[in-house]
Design an enzyme around this catalytic site. Structure first.
Site, mmCIF file in Angstrom:
data_model
loop_
_atom_site.group_PDB
_atom_site.id
_atom_site.type_symbol
_atom_site.label_atom_id
_atom_site.label_comp_id
_atom_site.label_asym_id
_atom_site.label_seq_id
_atom_site.Cartn_x
_atom_site.Cartn_y
_atom_site.Cartn_z
ATOM 1 N N LYS A 177 -14.048 13.105 44.779
ATOM 2 C CA LYS A 177 -14.251 14.425 44.174
ATOM 3 C C LYS A 177 -13.997 15.539 45.196
ATOM 4 O O LYS A 177 -13.371 16.555 44.876
ATOM 5 C CB LYS A 177 -15.678 14.536 43.630
ATOM 6 C CG LYS A 177 -15.906 13.690 42.384
ATOM 7 C CD LYS A 177 -17.373 13.652 42.022
ATOM 8 C CE LYS A 177 -17.600 12.894 40.723
ATOM 9 N NZ LYS A 177 -19.009 12.612 40.486
ATOM 10 N N ASP A 219 -17.023 7.765 45.383
ATOM 11 C CA ASP A 219 -16.886 8.685 44.256
ATOM 12 C C ASP A 219 -16.949 10.142 44.723
ATOM 13 O O ASP A 219 -16.140 10.978 44.315
ATOM 14 C CB ASP A 219 -18.006 8.364 43.264
ATOM 15 C CG ASP A 219 -17.904 9.201 42.016
ATOM 16 O OD1 ASP A 219 -16.858 9.126 41.356
ATOM 17 O OD2 ASP A 219 -18.862 9.952 41.727
#
Ligand code: ADP
Ligand code: ASP
Ligand code: MG
Length: 811
Positions: free
Chosen positions: A679, A675
């Site tokens: 990002k 994740d």
């Protein structure tokens, strides 16, 4: 005197016909009135349909016929209370029906429906209705319009014989009674005495002829809407009544399909300078629209938009046409001689092609006529055979003030272009009161909507949303939209119309807007959907100003963005997959959005509702350069490292993160750093660096083998890490440090790592699930820009998505 014309719906129901009576009786107190009526609403269509059944030898014609008798009988029974009058009326009406039955029977028996029989049949609608209304209105005198509205045959069509009609009307109404009752639409051929008519919708014309010859003070057209509207209210829900129109504007709009007035109606009253008022029988208090020579309402350059579907474009082209005088004359005179009307012409200045707009039903004949006319030129190769394109629609924007306003055409074509609508041909007359253009028929509704929105909706702007994903973020977003709807309407003049909602299994759509209170049940009851079906449904809806909002974490949904953007649908994604996928796909999405004039927004991909991506964009747009990004980007991991303590072991913190909705549905995506990597990739790309996920160096804290196997295996194994974590945590505590999972990008090089930060570091005091980003730029070098706050949670993420939607609305 006044002429009042009541259309089909105005005589179609008991309620409307009683309203008509009131209106007429009220007017007749002040001056003589001539009342023109149409057939009962829908009867003309039914007369025609029944004749076709009889022609096909279908016994069904009898039922249809009986239905019509029944409808008229019921109407009479309800509205005529005087027994004697009712009896007389029944006699008249039944005699007419007897004749009609005989004609139908004749058609049925001999399998022939000539134009003459058809004209005779349709005349009964007005003959019946006018007798009913004449009986209803006390003291009204009934006239047979066929005795004074006279037609002659020209180019295979019945056209009005003006001179004779004028004379006969003057003779007939020499002495005007208080109320004269005239059937609209019907006429008689001056030579053969056969019953004819003025064409569908022709009652308006009958009324205009009478108004003009009798020098009426006003011609009132009573219908079922509050006047002439900015667009067809059946297509454009936000269309509104135009207070004043000039004759020219009204004529242009009617010629292009504004059904509210039959086009030939305007001319006779216009030359006599008699105003037309369009009013609503169902709402007589409303002032309606006034149509006259000079209008005071001069503010808007565009008064209305109208359209005709079922149009075709014939292109006459060939090299010999350049500079040749007379080609156009030959085209138009031939078409006219065959009774084919041309409603739009477009010729490029090179003169080697002329495009002509005709109705689809005329196209075959028109092509034949033109191929015939230019047979010699086609034969010797100087011209090409006629090319016809069907399945088109023609739209016109109309307004006399266009001639004083620059940039209208620019706005028109710009608006269409941004909506992905390509214009096939266009024309603007030098009078500048009308710009017409042709589009594919499937774009008609969308074109009308976007144009209406851009030219008229000073009132409200509409944004049509498809929301995909009704889990925590999607659910919260829908709640927020529901709550803000009225406020945005009032304060921002914006209507957020949710036209589609999809879950992972189902999808529902409604172009007028879904009911956000009860969508869950509706969704459950709907047909199962798949991403492909969803894509097709969204694209086929072809709705204007639309935004696809992805609140899922699904790869399959992310794969749909490219198609949406290509179809001029903006995309707002909470889903990170697309923006962090391979660089080329990301770039393609961005360039497609740019080329199509739509938006691809994904602010919540990083830091939930925090304005991180927007800020990076703003910095770059103003000429700054992003040199370095250091950030704690995982709300989940920060939550975990803030929660971990002697009492709360590592595995327990992961569970809490999941339960409190901070983590991804599968927490391994957070723990594996995936994740954060996504990002960081997104931020780096937005900062101007070409970065792929594989380029990011990873220093993780959960061994790789924990990410293999099922989610159940993972939860089962996780507590095995607790002892080691506790040992390391104690040591960290002793050093006065805290763990932060830090993502770094410097000059395009990226890494993610678990770092121990001391109390002087800006990351040290980062609470709960908060995120922090430090941006070092050319301008923010010694003291980096710092953005900090809640970096996870459905509420703030939904709010970030909402803000993205608003940023599109505000363009
Ligand atoms: P009537 O039977 O009264 O003659 P019509 O059906 O012929 O009525 O015309 C009225 C209808 O025209 C309205 O109900 C409306 O749906 C349609 N219409 C199309 N364009 C417009 C427009 N620009 N303004 C008002 N009505 C329009
Ligand atoms: N009844 C005719 C029609 O439906 C004429 C009219 O209504 O104006 O076309
Ligand atoms: Mg009409």
């Amino acid at each position: 005197m006044k002429v009042l014309k009541f259309g089909g719906t105005s005589v179609g129901s008991v309620k409307s016909i009683l309203s008509l009576k009131k209106i007429v009786e009220n007017e007749a107190k002040h001056q003589p009135v001539v009342v023109v009526v149409s057939a009962l609403g829908g009867i003309t269509d039914k007369l025609i349909a029944t004749s076709k059944l009889a022609l096909k030898h279908d016994d069904g014609w009898k039922t249809e016929f009986d239905d019509m008798v029944d409808r008229h009988h019921k109407m009479i029974d309800t509205i005529i209370t005087d027994t004697k009058k009712r009896e007389d009326l029944f006699n008249t009406v039944d005699a007419l029906f007897e004749q009609l039955r005989s004609i139908y029977f004749g058609v049925y028996l001999i399998h022939d429906l000539s134009e003459k029989s058809q004209d005779a049949i349709v005349s009964y609608g007005e003959r019946l209705s006018s007798n009913i209304v004449a009986t209803l209105i006390g003291g009204a005198k009934w006239y047979d319009a066929r005795n004074f509205i006279k037609t002659e045959r020209k180019n295979g069509k019945h056209v009005l014989d003006n001179e004779l009609t004028n004379k006969l009307v003057l003779d007939t109404f020499d002495n005007l009674p208080r109320v004269s009752l005239v059937p609209g639409f019907i006429s008689r051929d001056r030579d053969t005495d056969e019953t004819t008519n003025l064409g569908r919708g022709g009652s308006d014309y009958t009324a205009a002829i009478l108004a003009a010859v009798l020098d009426a003070e006003v011609l009132e057209i009573w219908t079922d809407v509050d006047g002439f509207m900015t667009a067809d209210p059946r297509i454009i829900k936000t269309a509104y009544t135009i207070n004043e129109l000039s004759y020219i504007e009204a004529m242009e709009l009617c010629n292009f399909g504004a059904k509210v007035i039959y086009p030939p109606t305007i001319y006779p009253v216009c030359i006599k300078n008699i105003p037309i008022r369009v009013k609503n029988t169902f709402n007589p208090e409303n002032p309606g629209t006034i149509i006259k020579q000079e209008v005071e309402d001069n503010r808007k350059p565009i008064k209305g938009i109208s359209s005709i579907g079922g149009t075709a474009l014939i292109t006459v082209t060939g090299l010999s046409m350049v500079g040749v005088i007379g080609v156009n004359r030959r085209i138009f005179s031939k078409l006219a001689a065959h009774g084919i009307s041309v409603f739009m012409v477009s010729q490029a200045s090179s003169e080697n092609s002329t495009s002509i707009g005709v109705r689809e039903q005329d196209v075959a004949a028109a092509v034949e006529v033109l191929n015939d006319e230019f047979a010699a030129e086609i034969e010797d190769g100087a011209m090409f055979p006629m090319h016809a394109e069907c399945g088109l629609a023609t739209i016109a924007i109309v307004g006399e003030n266009m001639k004083h306003a620059a940039g209208i055409a620019g706005k028109l074509f710009g608006t269409l272009g941004r909506s992905g609508i390509s214009v096939i041909a266009c024309a603007q007359g030098a009078s500048e009161t009308n710009i017409s253009f042709v589009v594919k028929a499937e774009f008609l509704r969308k074109s009308l909507n976007v144009l209406h929105d851009s030219f008229f909706l000073s009132e409200y702007k509409v944004l049509n949303l498809f929301i995909c994903g009704v889990g925590t973020v999607g659910g919260k977003l829908i709640e927020q939209i529901k709550k803000q709807y009225e406020e945005l309407k009032e304060r921002n003049r914006l209507k957020l119309n949710v036209v589609g909602i999809a879950s992972s299994r189902n999808a529902i759509f409604n172009r007028d807007g879904l009911d956000l209170e009860n969508f869950h049940d509706e969704l459950k009851r709907s047909e199962p959907s798949t991403p492909e079906r969803l894509r097709d449904a969204v694209i086929n809806m072809n709705i204007f100003n639309s935004v696809f909002v992805d609140c899922t974490a699904s790869k399959d949904i992310a794969m749909l963005y490219q198609s949406f953007l290509e179809h001029n649908i903006s995309v707002v994604a909470a889903n990170k997959i697309a923006a962090s996928s391979d660089y080329d796909s990301y770039l393609r999405l961005k360039t497609t959005a740019l080329a199509r004039g739509v938006k691809f927004r994904f602010e919540t991909n990083v830091g939930a509702g925090l304005p991180i991506i927007g800020t990076i964009n703003d910095l770059r747009n103003s000429g700054d350069k992003i040199l370095k990004i250091e950030a704690v980007l995982s709300g989940t991991l920060n939550f975990i490292f803030n929660e971990i303590s002697a009492d709360v072991p590592f595995s327990e913190t992961v569970l809490r993160a999941k339960e409190q909705g901070y983590s991804e549905p599968d927490p391994r995506i957070d723990l594996s750093g995936t994740d954060v990597v996504r990002k960081l990739v997104i931020l780096s790309r937005e900062a101007g660096y070409k970065v792929e996920q594989a380029d990011v160096e990873k220093h993780l804290f959960v061994p790789d083998e924990y990410f293999e196997g099922s989610l159940e295996d993972f939860w089962e194994r996780l507590p095995r890490l607790n002892a080691d974590f506790e040992k390391r945590r104690k040591q960290l505590e002793a050093e006065g440090k805290r763990w932060r999972f830090v993502a770094t990008m410097e000059g395009g090089k990226t890494n993610v790592a678990l770092k121990a930060v001391d109390r002087n570091h800006p990351f040290y005091n980062l609470e709960g699930s908060n995120n922090i980003v430090l941006l070092t730029t050319d301008r923010y070098k010694a003291y980096p820009m710092q953005i900090q706050g809640y970096g996870a949670g459905a509420g703030v993420t939904a709010a970030g998505v909402f803000a993205n939607i608003m940023s599109i609305a505000n363009i």
